[in-house]
Design a protein around this motif. Structure first.
Motif, PDB file in Angstrom:
ATOM      1  N   MET A  76      60.623 -30.486  23.266  1.00 51.02           N
ATOM      2  CA  MET A  76      60.942 -31.079  24.576  1.00 51.02           C
ATOM      3  C   MET A  76      60.272 -30.246  25.677  1.00 51.02           C
ATOM      4  O   MET A  76      60.252 -29.027  25.629  1.00 51.02           O
ATOM      5  CB  MET A  76      62.456 -31.097  24.762  1.00 51.02           C
ATOM      6  N   SER A  77      59.714 -30.947  26.656  1.00 54.39           N
ATOM      7  CA  SER A  77      58.972 -30.236  27.688  1.00 54.39           C
ATOM      8  C   SER A  77      59.906 -29.700  28.774  1.00 54.39           C
ATOM      9  O   SER A  77      61.067 -30.088  28.871  1.00 54.39           O
ATOM     10  CB  SER A  77      57.956 -31.194  28.303  1.00 54.39           C
ATOM     11  N   HIS A  78      59.387 -28.802  29.583  1.00 53.16           N
ATOM     12  CA  HIS A  78      60.062 -28.289  30.770  1.00 53.16           C
ATOM     13  C   HIS A  78      60.511 -29.482  31.599  1.00 53.16           C
ATOM     14  O   HIS A  78      59.801 -30.486  31.695  1.00 53.16           O
ATOM     15  CB  HIS A  78      59.024 -27.436  31.521  1.00 53.16           C
ATOM     16  N   SER A  79      61.686 -29.417  32.222  1.00 50.78           N
ATOM     17  CA  SER A  79      62.206 -30.596  32.912  1.00 50.78           C
ATOM     18  C   SER A  79      61.319 -31.006  34.090  1.00 50.78           C
ATOM     19  O   SER A  79      61.291 -32.170  34.461  1.00 50.78           O
ATOM     20  CB  SER A  79      63.626 -30.354  33.379  1.00 50.78           C
ATOM     21  N   LYS A  97      45.691 -36.361  23.780  1.00 53.15           N
ATOM     22  CA  LYS A  97      46.753 -36.531  22.789  1.00 53.15           C
ATOM     23  C   LYS A  97      47.727 -35.352  22.808  1.00 53.15           C
ATOM     24  O   LYS A  97      48.957 -35.544  22.772  1.00 53.15           O
ATOM     25  CB  LYS A  97      46.147 -36.692  21.390  1.00 53.15           C
ATOM     26  N   ASP A  98      47.218 -34.134  22.881  1.00 53.99           N
ATOM     27  CA  ASP A  98      48.112 -32.972  22.885  1.00 53.99           C
ATOM     28  C   ASP A  98      48.937 -32.913  24.167  1.00 53.99           C
ATOM     29  O   ASP A  98      50.116 -32.537  24.141  1.00 53.99           O
ATOM     30  CB  ASP A  98      47.305 -31.678  22.706  1.00 53.99           C
ATOM     31  N   SER A  99      48.322 -33.262  25.285  1.00 51.18           N
ATOM     32  CA  SER A  99      49.082 -33.204  26.541  1.00 51.18           C
ATOM     33  C   SER A  99      50.201 -34.240  26.525  1.00 51.18           C
ATOM     34  O   SER A  99      51.329 -33.961  26.939  1.00 51.18           O
ATOM     35  CB  SER A  99      48.174 -33.375  27.759  1.00 51.18           C
ATOM     36  N   ALA A 100      49.898 -35.444  26.012  1.00 50.98           N
ATOM     37  CA  ALA A 100      50.930 -36.491  25.953  1.00 50.98           C
ATOM     38  C   ALA A 100      52.040 -36.105  24.977  1.00 50.98           C
ATOM     39  O   ALA A 100      53.227 -36.315  25.259  1.00 50.98           O
ATOM     40  CB  ALA A 100      50.300 -37.820  25.543  1.00 50.98           C
ATOM     41  N   ALA A 101      51.654 -35.525  23.848  1.00 49.77           N
ATOM     42  CA  ALA A 101      52.654 -35.197  22.822  1.00 49.77           C
ATOM     43  C   ALA A 101      53.667 -34.176  23.321  1.00 49.77           C
ATOM     44  O   ALA A 101      54.831 -34.191  22.915  1.00 49.77           O
ATOM     45  CB  ALA A 101      51.948 -34.664  21.570  1.00 49.77           C
ATOM     46  N   SER A 102      53.243 -33.302  24.226  1.00 46.25           N
ATOM     47  CA  SER A 102      54.132 -32.216  24.626  1.00 46.25           C
ATOM     48  C   SER A 102      54.850 -32.480  25.949  1.00 46.25           C
ATOM     49  O   SER A 102      55.439 -31.559  26.531  1.00 46.25           O
ATOM     50  CB  SER A 102      53.346 -30.897  24.693  1.00 46.25           C
ATOM     51  N   HIS A 103      54.802 -33.720  26.441  1.00 48.93           N
ATOM     52  CA  HIS A 103      55.486 -34.045  27.702  1.00 48.93           C
ATOM     53  C   HIS A 103      56.242 -35.364  27.589  1.00 48.93           C
ATOM     54  O   HIS A 103      55.829 -36.261  26.870  1.00 48.93           O
ATOM     55  CB  HIS A 103      54.486 -34.120  28.855  1.00 48.93           C
ATOM     56  N   ASP A 104      57.309 -35.448  28.364  1.00 49.96           N
ATOM     57  CA  ASP A 104      58.092 -36.686  28.406  1.00 49.96           C
ATOM     58  C   ASP A 104      57.570 -37.647  29.471  1.00 49.96           C
ATOM     59  O   ASP A 104      57.890 -38.837  29.435  1.00 49.96           O
ATOM     60  CB  ASP A 104      59.557 -36.369  28.723  1.00 49.96           C
TER      61      ASP A 104
END
Ligand SMILES: NC(=O)c1ccc[n+]([C@@H]2O[C@H](COP(=O)([O-])OP(=O)(O)OC[C@H]3O[C@@H](n4cnc5c(N)ncnc54)[C@H](OP(=O)(O)O)[C@@H]3O)[C@@H](O)[C@H]2O)c1
Length: 217
Positions: free
Chosen positions: A1-4, A59-66
């Motif tokens: 889960m990413s930083h809020s 892809k990596d940026s999307a995967a690690s953010h909501d």
């Protein structure tokens, strides 16, 4: 889960380069998703965005953010969204307008319904919110150019997603969010942008600029 308060920005062009630094200044951790993260021009964008900013693949940026701010040109939108992997449950802020620059002018491209609804159909389970498409990138970068409070209309089918995007818009004063309703209204917002871009490049003295204003109380 990413930083809020973190956001993935897909693309590193005019819209991304305008909103990324302002979001970082508002306390968001920004990760640009770009096709060539090792490109030296990106170092300058990351540096001007802020200390916590970074660049990686889309892809990596999307995967690690909501939350994903989606800024590719329309002709690359389908391939780009499909390259991001499983987006179910994520909020995708769609800034796109369906036109391309050809023969010295902006040319409208056909959509079924709206660009936003097409993106929704290409990424099952993602929560698309149309936003920012009615504002020129120069106003995004420097809201003083909008000369006052500027309404950012939001369209989407997921109420919680729109609340999340409204919070992001409020973090960028003097932008003011306004929920115009379902994602089916995105087409109207996109047509508003098309009307603007269709005149902006014409050599006419009576061409217009516009920003949407909150109604005076
Ligand atoms: N410019 C405005 O004032 C404005 C205002 C409102 C909405 N919009 C809409 O917002 C979106 C972004 O506009 P923009 O002006 O920021 O566009 P832009 O300057 O051309 O940037 C688009 C970015 O998308 C990425 N991209 C991914 N696939 C691509 C491909 N096949 N070809 C080219 N770029 C590709 C590129 O980043 P990487 O190279 O890092 O991958 C590029 O920097 C568009 O849909 C536009 O209609 C623009």
């Amino acid at each position: 889960m990413s930083h809020s308060k973190s956001i993935a920005i897909i693309g590193t062009g005019k819209v991304a380069g305008a909103l990324g630094p302002r979001l970082a200044a508002a306390g968001y951790v920004v990760t640009y998703g770009m096709r060539t993260p090792e490109d030296p021009r990106i170092a300058a964008l990351v540096a001007r965005t802020g200390t916590h900013a970074k660049a990686t693949t889309p892809k990596d940026s999307a995967a690690s953010h909501d939350v994903i701010l989606f800024t590719p040109p329309w002709l690359a939108a389908e391939a780009t969204v499909k390259s991001l992997g499983d987006l179910r449950g994520k909020v995708l802020i769609d800034t796109t307008n369906a036109f391309t620059f050809r023969d010295g002018r902006d040319v409208a491209l056909p959509v079924v319904g709206s660009a936003a609804e097409m993106i929704q159909s290409w990424a099952p389970g993602v929560r698309v919110v149309k936003a920012f498409n009615t504002v020129n990138f120069r106003v995004m970068a420097d809201p003083a150019k909008g000369e006052g409070p500027t309404t950012i209309p939001l369209a989407g089918d997921d109420a919680a997603a729109k609340i999340a995007v409204a919070e992001i818009v409020r973090a960028l004063p003097p932008f003011v969010p306004f929920d115009v309703g379902a994602l089916s209204h995105a087409g109207t917002l996109e047509q508003m942008a098309m009307l603007y871009v269709s005149v902006i490049l014409q050599p006419r003295d009576d061409a217009f600029e516009y920003v949407l204003r909150p109604r005076k109380k």
